[in-house]
Design an enzyme around this catalytic site. Sequence first.
Site, PDB file in Angstrom:
ATOM      1  N   PRO A 148      25.381  32.731 -22.244  1.00 43.38           N
ATOM      2  CA  PRO A 148      26.437  33.717 -22.404  1.00 43.38           C
ATOM      3  C   PRO A 148      27.849  33.125 -22.460  1.00 43.38           C
ATOM      4  O   PRO A 148      28.157  32.175 -21.740  1.00 43.38           O
ATOM      5  CB  PRO A 148      26.294  34.623 -21.172  1.00 43.38           C
ATOM      6  CG  PRO A 148      25.443  33.870 -20.223  1.00 43.38           C
ATOM      7  CD  PRO A 148      24.575  32.969 -21.041  1.00 43.38           C
ATOM      8  N   ASN A 149      28.626  33.709 -23.340  1.00 45.23           N
ATOM      9  CA  ASN A 149      30.058  33.406 -23.521  1.00 45.23           C
ATOM     10  C   ASN A 149      30.340  32.067 -24.202  1.00 45.23           C
ATOM     11  O   ASN A 149      31.492  31.766 -24.498  1.00 45.23           O
ATOM     12  CB  ASN A 149      30.805  33.477 -22.171  1.00 45.23           C
ATOM     13  CG  ASN A 149      30.742  34.858 -21.579  1.00 45.23           C
ATOM     14  OD1 ASN A 149      31.062  35.831 -22.251  1.00 45.23           O
ATOM     15  ND2 ASN A 149      30.296  34.978 -20.338  1.00 45.23           N
ATOM     16  N   ARG A 183      37.875  31.486 -25.103  1.00 49.20           N
ATOM     17  CA  ARG A 183      37.857  31.589 -23.639  1.00 49.20           C
ATOM     18  C   ARG A 183      38.518  30.373 -22.995  1.00 49.20           C
ATOM     19  O   ARG A 183      38.420  29.255 -23.529  1.00 49.20           O
ATOM     20  CB  ARG A 183      36.416  31.736 -23.133  1.00 49.20           C
ATOM     21  CG  ARG A 183      35.608  30.466 -23.261  1.00 49.20           C
ATOM     22  CD  ARG A 183      34.149  30.613 -22.874  1.00 49.20           C
ATOM     23  NE  ARG A 183      33.923  30.910 -21.489  1.00 49.20           N
ATOM     24  CZ  ARG A 183      32.798  30.594 -20.833  1.00 49.20           C
ATOM     25  NH1 ARG A 183      31.805  29.982 -21.449  1.00 49.20           N
ATOM     26  NH2 ARG A 183      32.663  30.908 -19.572  1.00 49.20           N
ATOM     27  N   TYR A 191      37.626  24.688 -21.371  1.00 48.90           N
ATOM     28  CA  TYR A 191      36.595  24.385 -22.375  1.00 48.90           C
ATOM     29  C   TYR A 191      37.150  23.790 -23.672  1.00 48.90           C
ATOM     30  O   TYR A 191      36.365  23.434 -24.566  1.00 48.90           O
ATOM     31  CB  TYR A 191      35.794  25.650 -22.694  1.00 48.90           C
ATOM     32  CG  TYR A 191      35.097  26.222 -21.487  1.00 48.90           C
ATOM     33  CD1 TYR A 191      34.042  25.537 -20.885  1.00 48.90           C
ATOM     34  CD2 TYR A 191      35.506  27.433 -20.925  1.00 48.90           C
ATOM     35  CE1 TYR A 191      33.405  26.037 -19.763  1.00 48.90           C
ATOM     36  CE2 TYR A 191      34.880  27.954 -19.805  1.00 48.90           C
ATOM     37  CZ  TYR A 191      33.826  27.255 -19.226  1.00 48.90           C
ATOM     38  OH  TYR A 191      33.204  27.756 -18.118  1.00 48.90           O
ATOM     39  N   ASN A 202      22.389  24.840 -22.165  1.00 44.77           N
ATOM     40  CA  ASN A 202      23.572  25.188 -21.388  1.00 44.77           C
ATOM     41  C   ASN A 202      23.419  26.669 -21.048  1.00 44.77           C
ATOM     42  O   ASN A 202      23.734  27.525 -21.868  1.00 44.77           O
ATOM     43  CB  ASN A 202      24.849  24.941 -22.188  1.00 44.77           C
ATOM     44  CG  ASN A 202      26.090  25.237 -21.360  1.00 44.77           C
ATOM     45  OD1 ASN A 202      26.012  25.869 -20.298  1.00 44.77           O
ATOM     46  ND2 ASN A 202      27.240  24.790 -21.837  1.00 44.77           N
ATOM     47  N   ALA A 237      26.706  30.918 -17.117  1.00 46.14           N
ATOM     48  CA  ALA A 237      26.699  31.394 -15.727  1.00 46.14           C
ATOM     49  C   ALA A 237      25.288  31.630 -15.194  1.00 46.14           C
ATOM     50  O   ALA A 237      25.076  31.618 -13.976  1.00 46.14           O
ATOM     51  CB  ALA A 237      27.534  32.671 -15.614  1.00 46.14           C
ATOM     52  N   HIS A 249      23.551  29.469 -12.413  1.00 48.55           N
ATOM     53  CA  HIS A 249      23.764  29.557 -10.980  1.00 48.55           C
ATOM     54  C   HIS A 249      22.863  30.577 -10.292  1.00 48.55           C
ATOM     55  O   HIS A 249      22.831  30.617  -9.067  1.00 48.55           O
ATOM     56  CB  HIS A 249      25.250  29.860 -10.726  1.00 48.55           C
ATOM     57  CG  HIS A 249      26.166  28.985 -11.542  1.00 48.55           C
ATOM     58  ND1 HIS A 249      26.184  27.608 -11.403  1.00 48.55           N
ATOM     59  CD2 HIS A 249      27.051  29.261 -12.554  1.00 48.55           C
ATOM     60  CE1 HIS A 249      27.050  27.094 -12.268  1.00 48.55           C
ATOM     61  NE2 HIS A 249      27.589  28.075 -12.983  1.00 48.55           N
ATOM     62  N   ASP A 272      11.998  29.766 -14.369  1.00 49.99           N
ATOM     63  CA  ASP A 272      10.542  29.893 -14.511  1.00 49.99           C
ATOM     64  C   ASP A 272      10.103  29.622 -15.950  1.00 49.99           C
ATOM     65  O   ASP A 272       9.043  29.027 -16.179  1.00 49.99           O
ATOM     66  CB  ASP A 272      10.080  31.299 -14.105  1.00 49.99           C
ATOM     67  CG  ASP A 272      10.017  31.464 -12.590  1.00 49.99           C
ATOM     68  OD1 ASP A 272      10.200  30.474 -11.864  1.00 49.99           O
ATOM     69  OD2 ASP A 272       9.790  32.606 -12.142  1.00 49.99           O
ATOM     70  N   GLU A 282      19.733  19.916 -18.743  1.00 52.60           N
ATOM     71  CA  GLU A 282      20.765  20.946 -18.537  1.00 52.60           C
ATOM     72  C   GLU A 282      22.133  20.330 -18.826  1.00 52.60           C
ATOM     73  O   GLU A 282      22.414  19.230 -18.346  1.00 52.60           O
ATOM     74  CB  GLU A 282      20.702  21.417 -17.080  1.00 52.60           C
ATOM     75  CG  GLU A 282      21.786  22.417 -16.697  1.00 52.60           C
ATOM     76  CD  GLU A 282      21.778  22.718 -15.195  1.00 52.60           C
ATOM     77  OE1 GLU A 282      20.678  22.771 -14.584  1.00 52.60           O
ATOM     78  OE2 GLU A 282      22.875  22.874 -14.638  1.00 52.60           O
ATOM     79  N   HIS A 339      26.519  20.992 -19.275  1.00 51.05           N
ATOM     80  CA  HIS A 339      27.725  21.813 -19.112  1.00 51.05           C
ATOM     81  C   HIS A 339      28.892  21.086 -19.737  1.00 51.05           C
ATOM     82  O   HIS A 339      29.001  19.855 -19.616  1.00 51.05           O
ATOM     83  CB  HIS A 339      28.013  22.068 -17.633  1.00 51.05           C
ATOM     84  CG  HIS A 339      26.893  22.787 -16.968  1.00 51.05           C
ATOM     85  ND1 HIS A 339      26.657  24.123 -17.173  1.00 51.05           N
ATOM     86  CD2 HIS A 339      25.906  22.337 -16.170  1.00 51.05           C
ATOM     87  CE1 HIS A 339      25.568  24.465 -16.516  1.00 51.05           C
ATOM     88  NE2 HIS A 339      25.092  23.402 -15.892  1.00 51.05           N
ATOM     89  N   SER A 389      32.075  21.729 -18.883  1.00 55.38           N
ATOM     90  CA  SER A 389      33.033  21.460 -17.800  1.00 55.38           C
ATOM     91  C   SER A 389      32.323  20.748 -16.647  1.00 55.38           C
ATOM     92  O   SER A 389      31.089  20.774 -16.547  1.00 55.38           O
ATOM     93  CB  SER A 389      33.623  22.779 -17.296  1.00 55.38           C
ATOM     94  OG  SER A 389      32.620  23.583 -16.704  1.00 55.38           O
ATOM     95  N   ARG A 409      34.825  22.704  -9.863  1.00 56.17           N
ATOM     96  CA  ARG A 409      35.297  24.080 -10.036  1.00 56.17           C
ATOM     97  C   ARG A 409      34.912  24.948  -8.828  1.00 56.17           C
ATOM     98  O   ARG A 409      34.650  24.421  -7.752  1.00 56.17           O
ATOM     99  CB  ARG A 409      34.754  24.624 -11.360  1.00 56.17           C
ATOM    100  CG  ARG A 409      35.206  23.787 -12.571  1.00 56.17           C
ATOM    101  CD  ARG A 409      34.678  24.337 -13.861  1.00 56.17           C
ATOM    102  NE  ARG A 409      35.193  25.679 -14.131  1.00 56.17           N
ATOM    103  CZ  ARG A 409      34.667  26.505 -15.041  1.00 56.17           C
ATOM    104  NH1 ARG A 409      33.629  26.116 -15.763  1.00 56.17           N
ATOM    105  NH2 ARG A 409      35.192  27.701 -15.221  1.00 56.17           N
ATOM    106  N   ARG A 459      29.762  27.584  -8.690  1.00 52.70           N
ATOM    107  CA  ARG A 459      29.270  26.778  -9.818  1.00 52.70           C
ATOM    108  C   ARG A 459      28.616  25.469  -9.369  1.00 52.70           C
ATOM    109  O   ARG A 459      28.089  24.723 -10.182  1.00 52.70           O
ATOM    110  CB  ARG A 459      30.409  26.464 -10.790  1.00 52.70           C
ATOM    111  CG  ARG A 459      31.013  27.681 -11.448  1.00 52.70           C
ATOM    112  CD  ARG A 459      32.062  27.288 -12.477  1.00 52.70           C
ATOM    113  NE  ARG A 459      33.003  28.373 -12.672  1.00 52.70           N
ATOM    114  CZ  ARG A 459      32.824  29.400 -13.503  1.00 52.70           C
ATOM    115  NH1 ARG A 459      31.733  29.473 -14.232  1.00 52.70           N
ATOM    116  NH2 ARG A 459      33.737  30.347 -13.607  1.00 52.70           N
TER     117      ARG A 459
HETATM  118  C1  DQA Z   1      29.396  26.224 -18.270  1.00 57.22           C
HETATM  119  C2  DQA Z   1      29.724  26.277 -16.770  1.00 57.22           C
HETATM  120  C3  DQA Z   1      29.300  27.607 -16.171  1.00 57.22           C
HETATM  121  O1  DQA Z   1      29.621  27.646 -14.792  1.00 57.22           O
HETATM  122  C4  DQA Z   1      30.009  28.742 -16.880  1.00 57.22           C
HETATM  123  O2  DQA Z   1      29.570  29.984 -16.364  1.00 57.22           O
HETATM  124  C5  DQA Z   1      29.887  28.691 -18.359  1.00 57.22           C
HETATM  125  C6  DQA Z   1      29.992  27.386 -19.023  1.00 57.22           C
HETATM  126  C7  DQA Z   1      29.907  24.914 -18.929  1.00 57.22           C
HETATM  127  O3  DQA Z   1      29.445  24.601 -20.026  1.00 57.22           O
HETATM  128  O4  DQA Z   1      30.791  24.256 -18.386  1.00 57.22           O
HETATM  129  O5  DQA Z   1      29.759  29.710 -19.025  1.00 57.22           O
HETATM  130  O6  DQA Z   1      27.983  26.240 -18.411  1.00 57.22           O
END
Ligand code: DQA
Length: 144
Positions: A9-10, A17, A22, A74, A77, A80, A87, A98, A100, A102, A107, A111
Amino acid sequence: MKLMVINGPNLNFLGIREKDVYGTMRYEDLCRYITEEAQKRGHTVSVLQSNREGKLIDFLQQAYREHVEGIIINPGAYTHYSYAIRDAIAAVRLPCVEVHMSNVHAREEFRHKSVIGPVCAGVIAGFGKHSYLLAVDAVKSIIG
Ligand code: DQA
Protein backbone atom coordinates in the site's frame (compact mmCIF):
# COMPACT_ATOMS: atom_id res chain seq x y z
CA MET A 1 16.03 -16.04 -12.75
CA LYS A 2 12.31 -15.52 -12.89
CA LEU A 3 11.48 -12.93 -10.23
CA MET A 4 8.39 -11.23 -8.86
CA VAL A 5 8.55 -7.86 -7.11
CA ILE A 6 5.50 -7.12 -4.97
CA ASN A 7 4.81 -3.65 -3.61
CA GLY A 8 2.21 -2.92 -0.96
CA PRO A 9 0.00 0.00 0.00
CA ASN A 10 0.88 3.59 -0.87
CA LEU A 11 3.99 2.68 -2.81
CA ASN A 12 2.10 3.69 -5.96
CA PHE A 13 2.21 7.18 -4.43
CA LEU A 14 6.00 7.44 -4.61
CA GLY A 15 6.91 10.88 -5.91
CA ILE A 16 3.84 12.27 -4.14
CA ARG A 17 4.06 10.94 -0.56
CA GLU A 18 6.62 12.16 2.02
CA LYS A 19 9.34 13.13 -0.45
CA ASP A 20 11.76 13.80 2.40
CA VAL A 21 11.52 10.11 3.34
CA TYR A 22 10.99 8.34 0.01
CA GLY A 23 12.49 10.76 -2.53
CA THR A 24 11.01 12.29 -5.65
CA MET A 25 11.09 9.31 -8.01
CA ARG A 26 7.61 8.40 -9.25
CA TYR A 27 6.33 4.86 -8.89
CA GLU A 28 6.29 4.25 -12.66
CA ASP A 29 9.96 5.27 -12.82
CA LEU A 30 10.82 2.90 -9.98
CA CYS A 31 9.11 0.04 -11.85
CA ARG A 32 11.04 0.86 -15.02
CA TYR A 33 14.31 1.07 -13.08
CA ILE A 34 13.78 -2.33 -11.41
CA THR A 35 12.72 -3.99 -14.67
CA GLU A 36 15.60 -2.60 -16.74
CA GLU A 37 18.28 -3.30 -14.14
CA ALA A 38 16.99 -6.85 -13.56
CA GLN A 39 16.97 -7.47 -17.32
CA LYS A 40 20.56 -6.18 -17.62
CA ARG A 41 21.46 -8.87 -15.09
CA GLY A 42 19.70 -11.50 -17.21
CA HIS A 43 16.55 -11.88 -15.10
CA THR A 44 12.88 -11.65 -15.99
CA VAL A 45 10.79 -9.72 -13.52
CA SER A 46 7.17 -8.76 -13.03
CA VAL A 47 6.58 -5.76 -10.78
CA LEU A 48 3.16 -5.72 -9.11
CA GLN A 49 1.47 -3.38 -6.64
CA SER A 50 -1.71 -3.29 -4.61
CA ASN A 51 -3.16 -1.28 -1.77
CA ARG A 52 -5.11 -4.35 -0.59
CA GLU A 53 -3.85 -7.09 1.70
CA GLY A 54 -5.81 -9.89 -0.03
CA LYS A 55 -4.48 -8.87 -3.44
CA LEU A 56 -0.90 -9.08 -2.15
CA ILE A 57 -1.68 -12.63 -0.99
CA ASP A 58 -3.11 -13.40 -4.46
CA PHE A 59 0.19 -12.21 -6.00
CA LEU A 60 2.17 -14.52 -3.70
CA GLN A 61 0.00 -17.49 -4.66
CA GLN A 62 0.34 -16.50 -8.32
CA ALA A 63 4.13 -16.60 -7.89
CA TYR A 64 3.82 -20.18 -6.68
CA ARG A 65 1.58 -21.23 -9.57
CA GLU A 66 3.80 -19.52 -12.16
CA HIS A 67 6.97 -21.15 -10.81
CA VAL A 68 8.62 -17.85 -9.94
CA GLU A 69 12.07 -18.53 -8.49
CA GLY A 70 12.34 -15.63 -6.09
CA ILE A 71 10.14 -12.96 -4.51
CA ILE A 72 11.09 -9.44 -3.47
CA ILE A 73 8.40 -7.85 -1.34
CA ASN A 74 7.92 -4.38 0.09
CA PRO A 75 4.76 -4.89 2.14
CA GLY A 76 4.57 -1.19 3.14
CA ALA A 77 2.78 -0.73 6.46
CA TYR A 78 1.54 -4.35 6.34
CA THR A 79 5.12 -5.25 7.25
CA HIS A 80 4.38 -4.34 10.81
CA TYR A 81 1.18 -6.31 11.43
CA SER A 82 -0.01 -8.59 8.60
CA TYR A 83 0.04 -12.18 9.80
CA ALA A 84 -1.94 -13.08 6.67
CA ILE A 85 0.90 -11.96 4.37
CA ARG A 86 3.40 -13.68 6.62
CA ASP A 87 1.43 -16.95 6.36
CA ALA A 88 1.20 -16.60 2.56
CA ILE A 89 5.00 -16.24 2.27
CA ALA A 90 5.51 -19.25 4.53
CA ALA A 91 2.97 -21.22 2.45
CA VAL A 92 4.57 -20.69 -0.96
CA ARG A 93 8.03 -21.66 0.34
CA LEU A 94 9.88 -19.55 -2.24
CA PRO A 95 13.05 -17.56 -1.51
CA CYS A 96 11.78 -14.17 -0.40
CA VAL A 97 13.56 -10.93 0.50
CA GLU A 98 11.77 -8.12 2.37
CA VAL A 99 12.76 -4.64 1.23
CA HIS A 100 12.14 -1.10 2.38
CA MET A 101 13.15 2.14 0.74
CA SER A 102 13.53 3.93 4.05
CA ASN A 103 15.55 2.86 7.06
CA VAL A 104 12.62 1.69 9.14
CA HIS A 105 14.85 1.34 12.21
CA ALA A 106 15.61 5.05 12.20
CA ARG A 107 11.90 5.93 12.15
CA GLU A 108 8.89 5.59 14.47
CA GLU A 109 8.97 2.69 16.89
CA PHE A 110 6.03 0.87 15.28
CA ARG A 111 8.18 0.47 12.14
CA HIS A 112 10.96 -1.30 14.02
CA LYS A 113 9.04 -4.57 14.14
CA SER A 114 8.44 -6.74 11.08
CA VAL A 115 6.14 -9.75 11.31
CA ILE A 116 7.22 -10.63 7.74
CA GLY A 117 10.99 -10.76 8.32
CA PRO A 118 11.05 -14.11 10.15
CA VAL A 119 9.66 -15.95 7.09
CA CYS A 120 12.02 -14.18 4.65
CA ALA A 121 15.61 -15.06 3.83
CA GLY A 122 16.60 -11.55 4.84
CA VAL A 123 15.66 -7.89 5.01
CA ILE A 124 17.13 -4.89 3.16
CA ALA A 125 16.15 -1.41 4.30
CA GLY A 126 17.27 2.16 3.85
CA PHE A 127 18.77 2.32 0.38
CA GLY A 128 15.90 3.87 -1.59
CA LYS A 129 15.49 2.38 -5.05
CA HIS A 130 18.78 0.49 -4.60
CA SER A 131 17.14 -1.65 -1.90
CA TYR A 132 15.35 -3.51 -4.70
CA LEU A 133 18.51 -4.25 -6.68
CA LEU A 134 20.38 -5.34 -3.57
CA ALA A 135 17.45 -7.73 -3.06
CA VAL A 136 17.81 -9.06 -6.63
CA ASP A 137 21.46 -9.87 -5.89
CA ALA A 138 20.44 -11.40 -2.53
CA VAL A 139 17.89 -13.72 -4.18
CA LYS A 140 20.52 -14.72 -6.74
CA SER A 141 22.97 -15.58 -3.96
CA ILE A 142 20.33 -17.78 -2.28
CA ILE A 143 19.41 -19.67 -5.45
CA GLY A 144 23.04 -19.92 -6.56
C1 DQA B 1 8.17 1.24 3.71
C2 DQA B 1 8.28 1.44 5.23
C3 DQA B 1 6.94 1.20 5.90
O1 DQA B 1 7.05 1.40 7.30
C4 DQA B 1 5.90 2.16 5.34
O2 DQA B 1 4.64 1.90 5.92
C5 DQA B 1 5.83 2.16 3.86
C6 DQA B 1 7.08 2.09 3.10
C7 DQA B 1 9.50 1.57 2.98
O3 DQA B 1 9.65 1.16 1.83
O4 DQA B 1 10.34 2.27 3.53
O5 DQA B 1 4.76 2.27 3.27
O6 DQA B 1 7.89 -0.13 3.46
